[in-house]
Design an enzyme around this catalytic site. Structure first.
Site, PDB file in Angstrom:
ATOM      1  N   THR A  14       1.051  -1.545  -0.014  1.00  0.00           N
ATOM      2  CA  THR A  14      -0.430   0.001   0.059  1.00  0.00           C
ATOM      3  C   THR A  14       0.786   1.330   0.001  1.00  0.00           C
ATOM      4  O   THR A  14       0.257   2.465  -0.766  1.00  0.00           O
ATOM      5  CB  THR A  14      -0.632   0.186   1.221  1.00  0.00           C
ATOM      6  OG1 THR A  14      -0.035  -0.020   2.305  1.00  0.00           O
ATOM      7  CG2 THR A  14      -1.672  -1.025   1.181  1.00  0.00           C
ATOM      8  N   PHE A  56      -7.590   4.042   4.294  1.00  0.00           N
ATOM      9  CA  PHE A  56      -7.045   3.116   4.952  1.00  0.00           C
ATOM     10  C   PHE A  56      -7.831   2.147   6.036  1.00  0.00           C
ATOM     11  O   PHE A  56      -8.148   1.596   6.943  1.00  0.00           O
ATOM     12  CB  PHE A  56      -6.777   3.823   6.561  1.00  0.00           C
ATOM     13  CG  PHE A  56      -5.354   4.290   5.998  1.00  0.00           C
ATOM     14  CD1 PHE A  56      -3.881   3.941   5.911  1.00  0.00           C
ATOM     15  CD2 PHE A  56      -5.533   6.052   6.139  1.00  0.00           C
ATOM     16  CE1 PHE A  56      -2.916   4.767   4.986  1.00  0.00           C
ATOM     17  CE2 PHE A  56      -4.133   6.828   5.361  1.00  0.00           C
ATOM     18  CZ  PHE A  56      -2.986   6.166   4.747  1.00  0.00           C
ATOM     19  N   CYS A  77      -6.486  -0.055   9.247  1.00  0.00           N
ATOM     20  CA  CYS A  77      -5.288  -0.166   9.201  1.00  0.00           C
ATOM     21  C   CYS A  77      -4.600  -0.141  10.219  1.00  0.00           C
ATOM     22  O   CYS A  77      -4.146   1.341  10.484  1.00  0.00           O
ATOM     23  CB  CYS A  77      -4.286   0.639   8.086  1.00  0.00           C
ATOM     24  SG  CYS A  77      -2.972   0.474   7.475  1.00  0.00           S
TER      25      CYS A  77
END
Length: 1080
Positions: free
Chosen positions: A268, A397, A404
């Protein structure tokens, strides 16, 4: 009462599986969102999937009391390796606390320094793949910071390695992981029975998984055997205890979470970094503001951990990038029980149905971010705007307890990388026309995204890259091609720097001609794009700028330079000596020569010394090339006086040398490498009746990975008509199969330094039909001194009556040489006189909602009688034999007309700039008012096709009726698509067609031309404008000017204004609501 969720057509058993693109399924989901709106339903081989595309619906399904997170099919496949590693234990939460992440700063800097050192060593001419380098960087960072383990040092790769060695340099873990993620994506789309039958694929999949697990196990066992005092994440896993249960993590759980960190922790972040760089390169103002912030707040000192989170514009850039390109663009939830969405409007069932949250589309919701939601604007994240956004408008996120965990780690790492890059490099695109392409595995990243990193230093370094991928010579393209430095030692010629800003290649070709001629004038030239000279214009030699305006905007490879020049407030350019030549088109009268004029004025304002007055050429006139040649005469004279350089008369071949390598007695078999820019013609049909000027409908399958929007362009690299190639071969007594090698004394668009047969050279590299310039006539006259007196006199006559005898009659160099065969001009000199082949740009006449991999063009075929007969060039003297002149053929339209299905074509999609406004508004309730004539219908057809499909998909109440003012000859001759699509779309209520027939005005309310129909139906336009309509014009400059004049006249009548006030008011109110696309 609940409504049925709209669903696309499907096929039995498979449902909609085949509706999703294999390589980048996200692209299909985006197109479906554009077509169906806020929600639609798919059948994935029996499993119901509801896709949502608005912030309002996302906010509703983020209620963890009603919906729970679930794994996507891809994530389930990835669990074959990571098992329950996606579920993070409470033990690991402290590892990503603020203090622990701050303690990782030095290790992060260590890794980032490796990257910057590599880029500096490779130099400005090396073609870098930032996505690959960022992936290596983030992988190295997570292993070092989390596990104190180095897997692959970026510093071990040197520019002396081959591309294969670069690939081999990737650690086996990284390579296996990449292959594993790709195959996991493929497996997620296959039925179980199919997966079980793919024995070799499954074996490779298991092998990749085992490589990753072995590497993880080796790290774990090494740490157990050699404990470290460093309190990294691995130590926390080995020694930590759950505060509530007192239980530690098992070895299996440690391995699973280590693997999860390595996959999710670098994929990511590397994607985010790649997208940041892409959006900054496509938005020069944002790049400048970020660089200024770094230069002002940090300067050249080393960044410290206290600088993290202290750069507000950088934070805004990061947030805006994640809004437009969330690396994880999809997530899934499922309802805990049967429920409804949007106050009962849509019914959704409990398991096994899933709800896909299309974060990529949701974060572009115009209801939240406005009508410019597709544009990159970091300012929307500043001054409290980000905090004021509604809940769940920005969710890259994830959310809630399962958001996350590594966000603080990634946030700090990205800031360090961007500060170091801004401090050390000026970055330019390898292909300035590049528009975002995606590749998708567990995350999304840019595809085929390449850059050049130019170290920021006092030494001037410029880089030349082709203006278009279609103009690149793939046969000799390498990752690094050093430019000839103007400071080469041992050469006493004066340095000369030639900079260009070009989209279609014309300005680049002019720049190459100056650079090629430099040696004969006593200069040593370097050539590069304007963007490559940002912040460091050379002062040790003259700077010659050749640049264009495109609807008042700079070329793609000049945008950063113009932004830099416009924002500078000092006289830092006092030592720069410069000259500017501008390319433009007078059809855009309001913005004609805007960028060349701006550069010329700002350079003078910043202290630069102008060598000669700015030159200008009108691409819409026949004098275009001659204007450039005339300007260069004055340029070389001024440079000679300024630098004391002298002209070398030893220039018989004009800097071009041709050597015959093969006499052409045997046919060579040439194996070509696949070209990523090759499309395929699939349909080519005539739209007009016999006897009418020919218009054609041509369809192409796009190269893999290419995408487009209605309103975009298709750039075509044509070839000359075979007839004209044969004329050249006959004139110079050559065989088309002869193989030659070309050398030049400077940069050239010709294929130099490699064998090429003459037919290929004449077909694809030079313009044969371009009118001769006054420079050409001077050279031909000089060569004719040894020819007959009548020939010499005739050439002098042509030169003295140039405008009427040559330009007005479109007489080319080839025409003259055929008429006067006694002119002793060598073939090499003939080549040197010819302009390079130009890319032609056509409006796409289809919508991706109809077919995302295929585009159509609507093209006028240009073929007219030659005007050569009216020129003195045809006079019969000295018994010379003359033949009737052949008809004039448009190069590109003749080429397109000749295409047959399955023919490969060099093409590329060129997005319509956001600044031009030539796309449809996302708000379907706004009507479109379109004015066009002939093949100018092309983009309007794409707009209407798109709105028709949106209306067919159930958005009946949203789609407003649009208005099409279309001019052509008559209903029977050239009423393009009239009885096919326009009639159907009119019946659907998509469009109200208002034609103007120039040869059958009685059939169009007595209106002969578009402007006549506009005035006749002016009340319709006034009413549409009051409803927020957007206006579009496409066609000839003459038609566009007439339509604009009529609209001003309507405004004058409607508001009771005088002519001057009406014109001023019109220019004020059309901002953002009036788009033009003018051609000749």
């Amino acid at each position: 009462m609940s409504q049925a969720i709209p669903t696309p057509p499907s096929i039995p058993f498979l449902g909609h599986v085949t509706s999703l693109e294999k390589e980048v399924p996200l692209r299909s989901l985006i197109l479906l969102a554009n077509q169906y709106g806020e929600i639609y339903q798919l059948n994935m081989m029996g499993t119901k999937v509801v896709a949502i595309n608005t912030r309002k619906l996302l906010h509703e399904v983020s209620d963890e009391k009603r919906f729970r997170k679930t794994l996507s099919t891809l994530t389930w496949e990835v669990r074959n390796a990571v098992a329950d590693g996606f579920y993070i234990d409470r033990i690991l939460m402290p590892a990503f606390s603020t203090i622990n992440v701050r303690n990782m700063f030095d290790d992060m800097v260590d890794v980032v320094t490796q990257l910057t050192t590599k880029w500096e060593r490779f130099g400005p001419h090396y073609k870098l793949d930032p996505t690959q380098d960022f992936t290596a960087l983030t992988f190295e960072a997570i292993t070092l910071c989390a596990m104190s383990y180095r897997k692959l040092s970026l510093d071990t790769i040197t520019p002396h390695m081959t591309d294969n060695l670069l690939q081999e340099g990737v650690h086996p873990f990284a390579q296996s992981m990449a292959d594993f993620l790709v195959e996991s994506g493929n497996r997620s789309k296959r039925p179980g029975i199919v997966k079980s039958m793919m024995v070799s694929t499954n074996a490779k999949y298991e092998a990749d998984k085992n490589v990753m697990l072995k590497c993880i196990n080796d790290i774990l066992e090494d740490r157990k055997a050699n404990p470290k005092e460093k309190n990294d994440i691995l130590n926390l896993m080995l020694t930590g205890k759950d505060k509530e249960t007192g239980v530690g993590m098992s070895d299996e759980s440690i391995r699973n979470n280590m693997l999860t960190f390595l996959i999710a922790g670098h994929e990511t972040t590397s994607g985010m970094l790649s997208f940041i760089l892409y959006y900054l390169l496509k938005n020069p103002e944002a790049m400048r503001k970020l660089r200024e912030e770094v230069d002002t707040r940090i300067g050249q000192r080393a960044m410290t951990v206290d600088d993290v989170h202290k750069l507000p514009y950088l934070i805004a850039v990061m947030r805006e990038t994640l809004r437009l390109a969330p690396p994880a663009p999809l997530r899934a939830v499922t309802p805990l029980e049967d429920t409804t969405l949007d106050d009962g409007k849509w019914a959704v069932e409990k398991d096994p149905s899933k709800i896909w949250c299309n974060i990529f589309a949701i974060q572009r919701d115009p209801a939240v971010w406005g009508p410019d939601a597709e544009e990159f604007k970091p300012e929307r994240m500043l001054d409290g705007k980000f905090e004021a956004a509604p809940p769940d408008a920005w969710q890259p996120f994830g959310y809630g307890m399962r958001g996350c965990i590594g966000r603080p780690f990634a946030w700090q790492e990205v800031q360090i990388v961007m500060v170091y890059l801004m401090q050390r490099f000026d970055i330019v695109l390898h292909d300035p026309t590049y528009d975002l392409k995606l590749k998708q595995t567990l995350t999304i990243k840019p595809k085929e995204f390449y850059i050049h990193a130019i170290p920021r230093s006092d030494k001037a370094r410029i880089v030349a890259t082709p203006s278009s991928v279609l103009l690149r010579d793939h046969s000799k393209e390498v990752s690094r091609v050093p430019n000839v430095a103007a400071t080469t030692t041992g050469d006493d010629r004066k340095p000369l720097y030639v900079l260009y800003g070009s989209n279609t290649g014309t300005s680049e070709a002019f720049a190459q001609r100056i650079a090629a001629d430099a040696a004969s004038h006593g200069f040593r030239a370097s050539i590069g794009t304007l963007d490559s000279a940002v912040g460091h214009l050379p002062t040790d030699g003259a700077v010659i700028i050749v640049t264009a305006s495109f609807e008042g905007k700079p070329a793609d490879n000049a945008a950063h330079f113009v932004e830099w020049l416009s924002s500078s407030l000092t006289t830092e350019l006092a030592e720069v000596k410069y000259a500017v030549f501008g390319c433009g088109n007078r059809d855009w009268s309001a913005t004609y020569q805007r960028i060349p004029t701006l550069c010329d004025d700002l350079l003078a304002k910043r202290g630069g010394k102008r060598i000669v007055e700015r030159g200008e050429g009108d691409a819409g006139s026949a004098e275009f090339f001659d204007a450039f040649d005339t300007w260069t005469v004055g340029l070389w004279k001024a440079l000679s006086e300024m630098y004391g350089a002298t002209f070398s008369a030893d220039n018989a071949s004009l800097g071009v040398e041709v050597k015959t390598l093969d006499a052409g007695t045997g046919r060579a078999v040439i194996l070509r490498q696949p070209d990523a820019a090759l499309g395929t013609c699939v349909e080519n049909r005539v739209l007009t009746a016999p006897g009418a000027p020919v218009k054609r409908h041509i369809e192409f399958d796009l190269p893999e990975g290419a995408s487009f929007r209605a309103g975009d362009y298709l750039a075509i690299l044509p070839v000359n008509p075979a007839r004209d190639v044969a004329r050249v071969l006959s004139r110079f007594n050559l065989s088309g199969e002869q193989e030659i090698s070309i050398t030049t004394n400077g940069p050239s668009p010709l294929p130099t330094g490699r064998p090429i047969n003459i037919s290929s050279l004449l077909s694809g590299y030079v313009e044969l039909a371009q009118p001769a310039t006054t420079r050409d006539l001077r050279i031909l006259t000089e060569a004719a001194k040894t020819a007959s007196e009548s020939t010499f006199t005739a050439l002098q006559t042509l030169a003295s009556t140039y405008s009427t005898a040559v330009l007005a009659n479109r007489i080319s160099v080839l025409d003259i040489l055929e008429s006067y065969p006694d002119i002793p001009l060598p073939f090499s000199s003939f080549l040197a006189l010819l302009p390079s082949m130009r890319v032609r740009q056509y409006s796409i006449s289809s919508s991706p909602l109809f077919n995302p991999t295929r585009v159509s063009l609507t093209v006028s075929v240009l073929s007219s009688p030659s005007l050569l007969h009216s020129s003195p060039v045809t006079s019969k003297e000295q018994g010379q034999q003359h033949h009737p002149p052949p008809p004039f053929l448009g190069v590109a339209s003749t080429y397109l007309a000749s295409l047959t299905p399955s023919t490969k074509v060099q093409l590329a999609v060129r997005p319509s700039p956001a600044s031009s406004g030539f796309h449809t508004p996302t708000d379907l309730t706004l009507p479109l008012v379109m004015f066009c004539a002939g093949s100018g219908l092309a983009p309007m057809r794409g707009f209407l096709q798109e709105r028709a499909l949106q209306k067919q998909s159930g958005r009946t109440e949203e789609v407003a009726t649009s208005f099409l003012f279309f001019g052509c000859r008559s209903p029977a001759e050239d009423y393009l698509y009239g009885e096919e699509e326009l009639k159907t779309w009119k019946e659907m209520g998509v469009v109200d067609v208002r034609p103007a027939f120039s040869r059958d005005a009685a059939a169009s309310e007595g209106c002969k031309y578009v402007q006549d129909r506009v005035w006749h139906d002016r009340q319709v336009i006034v009413e549409a404008w009051s409803k927020g309509a957007k206006l579009y014009v496409c066609g000839s400059g003459k038609m566009a000017t007439a339509v604009k004049g009529t609209l001003i006249k309507i405004l004058e009548e409607n508001r009771q204004l005088d002519a001057a006030s009406a014109k001023a008011t019109f220019n004020e109110i059309i901002n953002g609501r009036f788009a033009t696309d003018v051609f000749e």
